[in-house]
Scaffold this motif. Structure first.
Motif, short mmCIF file in Angstrom:
data_model
loop_
_atom_site.label_atom_id
_atom_site.label_comp_id
_atom_site.label_asym_id
_atom_site.label_seq_id
_atom_site.Cartn_x
_atom_site.Cartn_y
_atom_site.Cartn_z
N TYR A 39 1.01 -1.09 -0.13
CA TYR A 39 -0.07 -0.07 -0.15
C TYR A 39 0.59 1.33 -0.15
O TYR A 39 1.63 1.52 0.98
N ALA A 69 2.00 -4.97 3.09
CA ALA A 69 0.49 -5.81 4.01
C ALA A 69 0.75 -7.13 3.14
O ALA A 69 0.63 -7.96 4.66
N PRO A 86 -1.08 -11.32 14.20
CA PRO A 86 -1.54 -9.74 15.40
C PRO A 86 -1.37 -8.49 14.34
O PRO A 86 -1.69 -9.22 13.51
N SER A 87 -2.61 -8.09 15.04
CA SER A 87 -2.89 -6.56 15.15
C SER A 87 -2.10 -6.22 13.50
O SER A 87 -0.68 -5.78 14.00
N GLY A 88 -2.42 -6.62 12.31
CA GLY A 88 -1.24 -5.28 10.70
C GLY A 88 -0.86 -6.67 10.49
O GLY A 88 0.41 -6.07 9.66
N SER A 89 -0.83 -7.86 11.11
CA SER A 89 0.05 -8.49 10.06
C SER A 89 -0.33 -9.09 8.40
O SER A 89 0.30 -9.39 8.20
N GLY A 90 -1.67 -8.78 8.08
CA GLY A 90 -1.93 -9.05 6.79
C GLY A 90 -2.92 -10.15 6.57
O GLY A 90 -3.53 -10.27 5.85
N LYS A 91 -3.93 -9.74 7.99
CA LYS A 91 -4.74 -11.15 7.87
C LYS A 91 -5.58 -10.49 6.56
O LYS A 91 -6.03 -11.86 5.98
N SER A 92 -6.55 -9.50 7.01
CA SER A 92 -7.68 -9.14 5.80
C SER A 92 -7.33 -8.65 5.11
O SER A 92 -8.17 -9.51 3.53
N THR A 93 -5.93 -8.67 4.90
CA THR A 93 -5.32 -8.16 3.38
C THR A 93 -5.30 -9.70 2.21
O THR A 93 -5.11 -9.73 1.21
N HIS A 107 -8.97 -13.77 15.35
CA HIS A 107 -8.47 -13.84 16.07
C HIS A 107 -8.35 -14.42 17.98
O HIS A 107 -7.63 -14.04 18.59
N1 LIG Z 1 -5.84 0.36 2.39
C1 LIG Z 1 -4.37 0.57 2.56
N2 LIG Z 1 -3.76 1.37 2.92
C2 LIG Z 1 -2.51 1.81 3.28
N3 LIG Z 1 -2.47 0.89 4.79
C3 LIG Z 1 -3.61 -0.75 4.44
C4 LIG Z 1 -4.19 -0.68 4.17
N4 LIG Z 1 -4.67 -1.69 4.21
C5 LIG Z 1 -4.35 -2.89 5.07
N5 LIG Z 1 -3.26 -1.51 5.22
C6 LIG Z 1 -1.52 -1.82 6.17
O1 LIG Z 1 -1.45 -2.63 5.55
C7 LIG Z 1 -0.95 -3.76 6.94
C8 LIG Z 1 -2.04 -5.02 6.95
O2 LIG Z 1 -3.06 -4.68 7.80
P1 LIG Z 1 -4.45 -5.87 7.37
O3 LIG Z 1 -5.92 -5.09 7.83
O4 LIG Z 1 -3.81 -6.91 6.49
O5 LIG Z 1 -3.81 -5.99 8.69
P2 LIG Z 1 -5.21 -7.53 9.44
O6 LIG Z 1 -3.76 -8.58 10.33
O7 LIG Z 1 -6.47 -8.11 9.21
O8 LIG Z 1 -4.95 -6.35 11.02
P3 LIG Z 1 -5.95 -6.73 11.81
O9 LIG Z 1 -6.13 -7.70 13.05
O10 LIG Z 1 -5.70 -5.37 12.89
O11 LIG Z 1 -8.11 -6.39 11.43
C9 LIG Z 1 -1.21 -2.56 8.02
O12 LIG Z 1 -0.05 -2.37 8.74
C10 LIG Z 1 -2.51 -1.47 7.52
O13 LIG Z 1 -2.46 -0.63 8.31
#
Ligand SMILES: Nc1ncnc2c1ncn2[C@@H]1O[C@H](COP(=O)(O)OP(=O)(O)OP(=O)(O)O)[C@@H](O)[C@H]1O
Length: 307
Positions: A67, A76, A95-102, A254
């Motif tokens: 991103y 991500a 962990p939060s921000g590890s990239g799961k949703s991505t 989580h």
């Molecule tokens: N649209 C976006 N623009 C910029 N950065 C993004 C975007 N979406 C996600 N990120 C960044 O990419 C990284 C992974 O995000 P992601 O949402 O996949 O993590 P996650 O593991 O699902 O987090 P959580 O458990 O907090 O939901 C994070 O650092 C997040 O800030």
């Protein structure tokens, strides 16, 4: 809470406890697992790199998602390769921000990887146009989100048939009856969402995801808004649909209890797959997560020191 693979779940009534796997024969493999078979006969051998992935419902190859640009770029997903076999139930944790949703968004065609390829039900998702992607999502993917996303003015039956109507398909009465029975909502079929409990609403969302018989169901924190007992019911339902109907489910969570219902748990840290657990229990997942948190903190502090 203590739990083991034979279904020892002291806080839950018997009908809501996870049951040992006795479903179809070995279906495939998950990347990174040296073990051949788990206690359910599930085959997880690590030959993902030298096969064509035909048995996979979803396959990511060298997927990278960045991103932003320049100094503010965020990686991500960092070179993720994984194959998820048809008929498997995989939990994605980290962990939060590890990239799961991505990971989930790239796999489901909701977002495009910066590089690498995504194969879903044999279709190369990253090569599809927006129109083709919409069709793929509508017809071959089911989604379940934390917020149930039901249409408040529609009854249970009408909500469940939304994906069919969007695809221009007529709901089949027998199929509808089977799906409502599977999620235990036959008696509630004419109710509106606000006449249902949270768990029942999520069951409607599960039925809506099942009705098209999608190749893959992606679930993002499906029990995040539910209490423990209600969550157990929804998770048991998800697991039963995999066992009885051979569905493929990828679930971001989580919660180690939720993850313990899956065949396998994939752990992410800083956008990379850093491990997995092929016969997850609540304790094994919680322990991995605790170590993962420490490991990530340590890696980050080393990186900061080296800058
Ligand atoms: N649209 C976006 N623009 C910029 N950065 C993004 C975007 N979406 C996600 N990120 C960044 O990419 C990284 C992974 O995000 P992601 O949402 O996949 O993590 P996650 O593991 O699902 O987090 P959580 O458990 O907090 O939901 C994070 O650092 C997040 O800030």
């Amino acid at each position: 809470m203590a739990g083991n693979r034979d279904g020892v779940w002291p806080a839950l009534p018997r009908e809501l406890r996870p049951t040992p796997w006795n479903g179809p024969p070995p279906l495939g493999r998950l990347c990174g697992v040296p073990e051949a078979r788990d206690y359910r006969g599930f085959d997880h051998r690590m030959d993902v790199y030298d096969r064509d992935g035909a048995a996979d419902a979803v396959r990511l190859d060298s997927v990278r998602k960045v991103y932003g640009k320049g100094d503010s770029a965020i990686v991500a997903l960092d070179d993720v390769t994984i194959g998820l076999p048809r008929g498997s139930f995989t939990a994605v944790m980290g962990p939060s921000g590890s990239g799961k949703s991505t990971l989930l968004h790239c796999a489901a065609g909701l977002d495009r990887p910066t590089s690498g390829s995504v194969l879903l039900d044999g279709e190369q998702v990253d090569k599809l146009s927006e129109t083709e992607l919409t069709k793929l999502r509508r017809e071959r993917i089911g989604f379940i989100f934390q917020a149930f996303n039901l249409l408040p003015a529609l009854t249970v039956t009408q909500n469940v048939t939304v994906p069919l109507r969007l695809a221009g398909r007529k709901p089949n009465k027998d199929k509808m009856r089977d799906v409502l029975a599977a999620v235990g909502l036959t008696e509630r079929r004419n109710h509106l969402p606000d006449q249902l409990s949270g768990g029942q609403q999520q069951r409607v969302a599960v039925a809506r995801a099942l009705i098209t018989r999608p190749a893959v169901i992606f679930a993002d924190e499906p029990t995040g808004a539910l209490d423990t007992r209600t969550s157990a019911g929804v998770l048991a339902l998800l697991r039963d649909t995999v066992r009885a109907q051979g569905h493929t489910i990828v679930m971001v969570t989580h919660d180690p209890v939720a993850a313990s219902y899956a065949h396998s748990v994939v752990f992410l840290a800083d956008g990379q797959i850093v491990g997995n657990d092929v016969s997850p229990t609540v304790d094994s997942v919680a322990e991995r997560m605790a170590h993962l948190g420490e490991q990530v903190a340590e890696n980050r502090s080393v990186r900061t020191r080296n800058r």
